[in-house]
Design an enzyme around this catalytic site. Sequence first.
Site, PDB file in Angstrom:
ATOM      1  N   GLU A   1     -11.564  -1.327  -2.719  1.00 63.57           N
ATOM      2  CA  GLU A   1     -10.948  -0.569  -1.627  1.00 63.57           C
ATOM      3  C   GLU A   1      -9.836   0.316  -2.188  1.00 63.57           C
ATOM      4  O   GLU A   1      -9.696   0.471  -3.399  1.00 63.57           O
ATOM      5  CB  GLU A   1     -10.411  -1.518  -0.556  1.00 63.57           C
TER       6      GLU A   1
ATOM      7  N   ASP B   1       0.820  -1.219   0.000  1.00 64.77           N
ATOM      8  CA  ASP B   1       0.000   0.000   0.000  1.00 64.77           C
ATOM      9  C   ASP B   1       0.852   1.268   0.000  1.00 64.77           C
ATOM     10  O   ASP B   1       0.734   2.106   0.894  1.00 64.77           O
ATOM     11  CB  ASP B   1      -0.943   0.026   1.199  1.00 64.77           C
TER      12      ASP B   1
END
Length: 321
Positions: free
Chosen positions: A209, A39
């Site tokens: 997401e 991420d």
Amino acid sequence: MFLTLKSLLRLATGCALAATLTAPQAAPWTLTGAIGTHDPHLYKTSATWWLFETTDNGGIAVKYSANGTAWTQGGPIFSAGLAWWKTYLPTNKTAMVWAPGCGEYNGLGYCYYAVSSFGSQKSAIGLATSAGGIAAGQWVDQGAILSSKAGDGYNAIDPAFVLAANGDPYLVFGSFWNGIYITRVSKVNLKPPTGGLVNIARDTANGIENGFVVRRGSWYYLFASKGACCQGANSTYRIVVGRSTSITGPYTDKAGVAMMSGGGTVLASSGTRFKGPGGQSLLSDGSVMAWHAYDANNNGAPVLFIGNVTWGSDGWPQAVW
């Protein structure tokens, strides 16, 4: 971003892998140094490239680079964790942080981040601020600014900051359940008001997401990750995009399918070696993207990728690999 595979991060940390992909649309940069990541949130100040990332062992993880290609692992923010995090973490964790979104606003360094556990809606987005900006490193905890619990329509993780055309600041967040949301935040303290959440993307079949919004001209572009992460070479993540003339939507993909109805034009999906690209972020002008993918030749370790984003004459970003 759901993460339980700490071993994946350890395998990749510090490796100097040149990221070469099969038949790329736009070749990612060749990266060296500490390129194990999950991420990655990319931000550039005048002299330094910064990258903030998920970790399950030590606060808010930070990397830095003078040129955007050679990366050094820095010391984490709040390395020992904060007392309030324990409310949202498994009992054996004290400093697990997911998908931080960090940058600068009016000279103030900010870092939004999430604390949660895999598959749980018991989650919170925290905020840290640094007077004088990121490089000053004077990080002060501002506590949990948004939380969720079982039964809520949203999950309070994966935060990303964005400015509207009129200068109003917003926060994008959300994961699975009802997908991705956006809310306006205060220009004074960067915290959201009570309520005011707008659902801007859903995909009940695949999950969605890591929402990240970029403004270019009269358009807002919503980038997101769909599919399953955190399963090494078995991950099915892919990066998608849609756009809207309003920061709060509705967003549609290149084929006109609404992102609230599962839409999203694919920009990156699994290749032969590198699987499950996702967890993406971009510079605010949309010129450069960072993401992670899992190396099937290295036990599924998550690896950092950075590349230029090519924008077509039709106003859409082209595939990044």
